[in-house]
Design a protein around this motif. Structure first.
Motif, PDB file in Angstrom:
ATOM      1  N   ALA A  99       0.821  -1.216   0.000  1.00 40.57           N
ATOM      2  CA  ALA A  99       0.000   0.000   0.000  1.00 40.57           C
ATOM      3  C   ALA A  99       0.853   1.263   0.000  1.00 40.57           C
ATOM      4  O   ALA A  99       0.490   2.269  -0.626  1.00 40.57           O
ATOM      5  N   ARG A 100       1.979   1.231   0.687  1.00 40.51           N
ATOM      6  CA  ARG A 100       2.849   2.411   0.745  1.00 40.51           C
ATOM      7  C   ARG A 100       3.681   2.565  -0.519  1.00 40.51           C
ATOM      8  O   ARG A 100       4.089   3.684  -0.858  1.00 40.51           O
ATOM      9  N   SER A 101       3.939   1.480  -1.209  1.00 42.46           N
ATOM     10  CA  SER A 101       4.816   1.518  -2.384  1.00 42.46           C
ATOM     11  C   SER A 101       4.057   1.698  -3.684  1.00 42.46           C
ATOM     12  O   SER A 101       4.579   2.300  -4.625  1.00 42.46           O
ATOM     13  N   TRP A 102       2.858   1.168  -3.748  1.00 40.65           N
ATOM     14  CA  TRP A 102       2.069   1.218  -4.984  1.00 40.65           C
ATOM     15  C   TRP A 102       0.707   1.828  -4.690  1.00 40.65           C
ATOM     16  O   TRP A 102      -0.124   1.239  -3.991  1.00 40.65           O
ATOM     17  N   LYS A 148      -5.427   1.488  -3.684  1.00 44.06           N
ATOM     18  CA  LYS A 148      -6.755   1.701  -4.261  1.00 44.06           C
ATOM     19  C   LYS A 148      -7.488   0.385  -4.489  1.00 44.06           C
ATOM     20  O   LYS A 148      -8.705   0.300  -4.309  1.00 44.06           O
ATOM     21  N   LEU A 149      -6.740  -0.659  -4.881  1.00 44.79           N
ATOM     22  CA  LEU A 149      -7.373  -1.963  -5.067  1.00 44.79           C
ATOM     23  C   LEU A 149      -7.861  -2.512  -3.733  1.00 44.79           C
ATOM     24  O   LEU A 149      -8.977  -3.061  -3.649  1.00 44.79           O
ATOM     25  N   LEU A 150      -7.061  -2.363  -2.701  1.00 45.41           N
ATOM     26  CA  LEU A 150      -7.479  -2.812  -1.370  1.00 45.41           C
ATOM     27  C   LEU A 150      -8.737  -2.076  -0.931  1.00 45.41           C
ATOM     28  O   LEU A 150      -9.644  -2.666  -0.334  1.00 45.41           O
ATOM     29  N   ASP A 151      -8.800  -0.792  -1.240  1.00 48.43           N
ATOM     30  CA  ASP A 151      -9.986  -0.018  -0.902  1.00 48.43           C
ATOM     31  C   ASP A 151     -11.197  -0.486  -1.714  1.00 48.43           C
ATOM     32  O   ASP A 151     -12.302  -0.626  -1.177  1.00 48.43           O
ATOM     33  N   ASP A 152     -10.972  -0.739  -3.007  1.00 47.54           N
ATOM     34  CA  ASP A 152     -12.067  -1.184  -3.877  1.00 47.54           C
ATOM     35  C   ASP A 152     -12.629  -2.539  -3.448  1.00 47.54           C
ATOM     36  O   ASP A 152     -13.829  -2.801  -3.586  1.00 47.54           O
ATOM     37  N   LEU A 153     -11.745  -3.411  -2.941  1.00 42.74           N
ATOM     38  CA  LEU A 153     -12.204  -4.733  -2.520  1.00 42.74           C
ATOM     39  C   LEU A 153     -13.149  -4.652  -1.320  1.00 42.74           C
ATOM     40  O   LEU A 153     -13.964  -5.557  -1.105  1.00 42.74           O
ATOM     41  N   THR A 194      -3.077  -2.688  16.265  1.00 41.91           N
ATOM     42  CA  THR A 194      -2.481  -1.390  15.940  1.00 41.91           C
ATOM     43  C   THR A 194      -1.877  -1.404  14.540  1.00 41.91           C
ATOM     44  O   THR A 194      -2.057  -0.459  13.760  1.00 41.91           O
ATOM     45  N   LEU A 195      -1.156  -2.476  14.224  1.00 41.48           N
ATOM     46  CA  LEU A 195      -0.567  -2.625  12.893  1.00 41.48           C
ATOM     47  C   LEU A 195      -1.649  -2.612  11.819  1.00 41.48           C
ATOM     48  O   LEU A 195      -1.530  -1.911  10.805  1.00 41.48           O
ATOM     49  N   ALA A 196      -2.702  -3.384  12.033  1.00 41.87           N
ATOM     50  CA  ALA A 196      -3.795  -3.462  11.067  1.00 41.87           C
ATOM     51  C   ALA A 196      -4.444  -2.096  10.855  1.00 41.87           C
ATOM     52  O   ALA A 196      -4.733  -1.688   9.726  1.00 41.87           O
ATOM     53  N   LYS A 197      -4.660  -1.353  11.951  1.00 44.89           N
ATOM     54  CA  LYS A 197      -5.276  -0.036  11.844  1.00 44.89           C
ATOM     55  C   LYS A 197      -4.376   0.944  11.098  1.00 44.89           C
ATOM     56  O   LYS A 197      -4.856   1.782  10.325  1.00 44.89           O
ATOM     57  N   GLU A 198      -3.071   0.850  11.322  1.00 46.06           N
ATOM     58  CA  GLU A 198      -2.132   1.743  10.637  1.00 46.06           C
ATOM     59  C   GLU A 198      -2.169   1.512   9.132  1.00 46.06           C
ATOM     60  O   GLU A 198      -2.149   2.464   8.344  1.00 46.06           O
ATOM     61  N   VAL A 199      -2.216   0.252   8.720  1.00 45.53           N
ATOM     62  CA  VAL A 199      -2.305  -0.058   7.291  1.00 45.53           C
ATOM     63  C   VAL A 199      -3.621   0.468   6.717  1.00 45.53           C
ATOM     64  O   VAL A 199      -3.649   1.088   5.643  1.00 45.53           O
ATOM     65  N   ALA A 200      -4.706   0.251   7.442  1.00 44.16           N
ATOM     66  CA  ALA A 200      -6.013   0.715   6.985  1.00 44.16           C
ATOM     67  C   ALA A 200      -6.053   2.236   6.874  1.00 44.16           C
ATOM     68  O   ALA A 200      -6.615   2.791   5.918  1.00 44.16           O
ATOM     69  N   GLN A 201      -5.446   2.928   7.830  1.00 45.19           N
ATOM     70  CA  GLN A 201      -5.411   4.388   7.798  1.00 45.19           C
ATOM     71  C   GLN A 201      -4.608   4.904   6.624  1.00 45.19           C
ATOM     72  O   GLN A 201      -4.976   5.897   5.992  1.00 45.19           O
ATOM     73  N   HIS A 230      -5.883   7.210   3.582  1.00 38.52           N
ATOM     74  CA  HIS A 230      -5.181   8.448   3.247  1.00 38.52           C
ATOM     75  C   HIS A 230      -4.863   8.524   1.751  1.00 38.52           C
ATOM     76  O   HIS A 230      -5.096   9.549   1.098  1.00 38.52           O
ATOM     77  N   VAL A 231      -4.338   7.436   1.212  1.00 32.96           N
ATOM     78  CA  VAL A 231      -3.962   7.406  -0.205  1.00 32.96           C
ATOM     79  C   VAL A 231      -5.192   7.621  -1.088  1.00 32.96           C
ATOM     80  O   VAL A 231      -5.156   8.357  -2.079  1.00 32.96           O
ATOM     81  N   CYS A 232      -6.280   6.972  -0.729  1.00 38.70           N
ATOM     82  CA  CYS A 232      -7.485   7.035  -1.571  1.00 38.70           C
ATOM     83  C   CYS A 232      -8.207   8.374  -1.483  1.00 38.70           C
ATOM     84  O   CYS A 232      -9.015   8.698  -2.354  1.00 38.70           O
ATOM     85  N   LYS A 233      -7.909   9.162  -0.458  1.00 35.72           N
ATOM     86  CA  LYS A 233      -8.550  10.466  -0.306  1.00 35.72           C
ATOM     87  C   LYS A 233      -7.715  11.603  -0.887  1.00 35.72           C
ATOM     88  O   LYS A 233      -8.184  12.735  -0.952  1.00 35.72           O
ATOM     89  N   THR A 234      -6.459  11.298  -1.266  1.00 37.46           N
ATOM     90  CA  THR A 234      -5.597  12.344  -1.807  1.00 37.46           C
ATOM     91  C   THR A 234      -5.529  12.271  -3.316  1.00 37.46           C
ATOM     92  O   THR A 234      -5.927  11.294  -3.918  1.00 37.46           O
TER      93      THR A 234
END
Length: 199
Positions: free
Chosen positions: A153-156, A161-166, A184-191, A195-199
């Protein structure tokens, strides 16, 4: 009595063989994981021919040690792949700065950086299957799978966006309840995905 004894012996032999096979397979993934961690630039660390085997051992083995080993392999594979891509991108940027066409090419710096190959789409979907559909329960495997998703998610951008679409991230986070660090780890990835999908 003889038939019963023979049957029991065969079952014990099969169980021993299966156990040995799982151990050997887990060791093979560990060795491969360590090997790609030291691989040279340009090496394909995740060939298409291996995808089916990777996802089968990750999601359909009843042995946690095997799933852990495959998850470690995937983590190293995505880490190495994205690291090499970042190095390539930095190298291209340096070359463009030396070029007389720097200004003309500046807008194309990120043109190919966020493309997600079919191989990594398969991995992404397979990891989400493990976390949600198959409902992985081993905490070590879960942690490594979230690391894989986080790096992707951080690199691509396309991965985020695909994770969000799923539409499965919230469910995956909700099911990751075992331990504060994992949640905490799971929430950080989700956040980050949000963030990426809103920018």
């Amino acid at each position: 009595t003889t038939t019963t004894t023979t049957t029991n012996q065969n079952n014990n032999a099969l169980a021993t063989t299966t156990s040995t096979s799982i151990i050997a397979r887990s060791m093979a993934w560990c060795c491969l994981s360590n090997a790609i961690a030291k691989s040279h630039h340009g090496i394909n660390v995740l060939p298409e021919s291996m995808i089916e085997t990777v996802l089968h051992d990750l999601n359909f083995s009843d042995r946690p040690q095997l799933r852990q080993a495959v998850a470690a392999y995937l983590y190293n594979a995505v880490f190495i792949t994205t690291s090499h891509q970042k190095q390539d991108h930095e190298h291209k940027k340096k070359k463009k700065r030396r070029s007389s066409n720097t200004i003309n090419n500046a807008d194309n710096d990120n043109e190919n950086d966020n493309e997600l190959t079919d191989i990594w789409v398969s991995v992404l979907c397979g990891v989400m299957d493990g976390l949600v559909t198959i409902d992985e329960t081993d905490t070590i495997t879960i942690q490594r799978l979230w690391w894989v998703l986080g790096i992707m998610a951080r690199s691509w951008t396309s991965a985020a966006k695909l994770l969000d679409d799923l539409g499965m991230i919230e469910t995956a986070v909700h099911r990751t309840t075992d331990g504060t660090e994992l949640r905490t780890l799971a929430k950080e990835v989700a956040q980050w995905i949000d963030h990426v999908c809103k920018t």
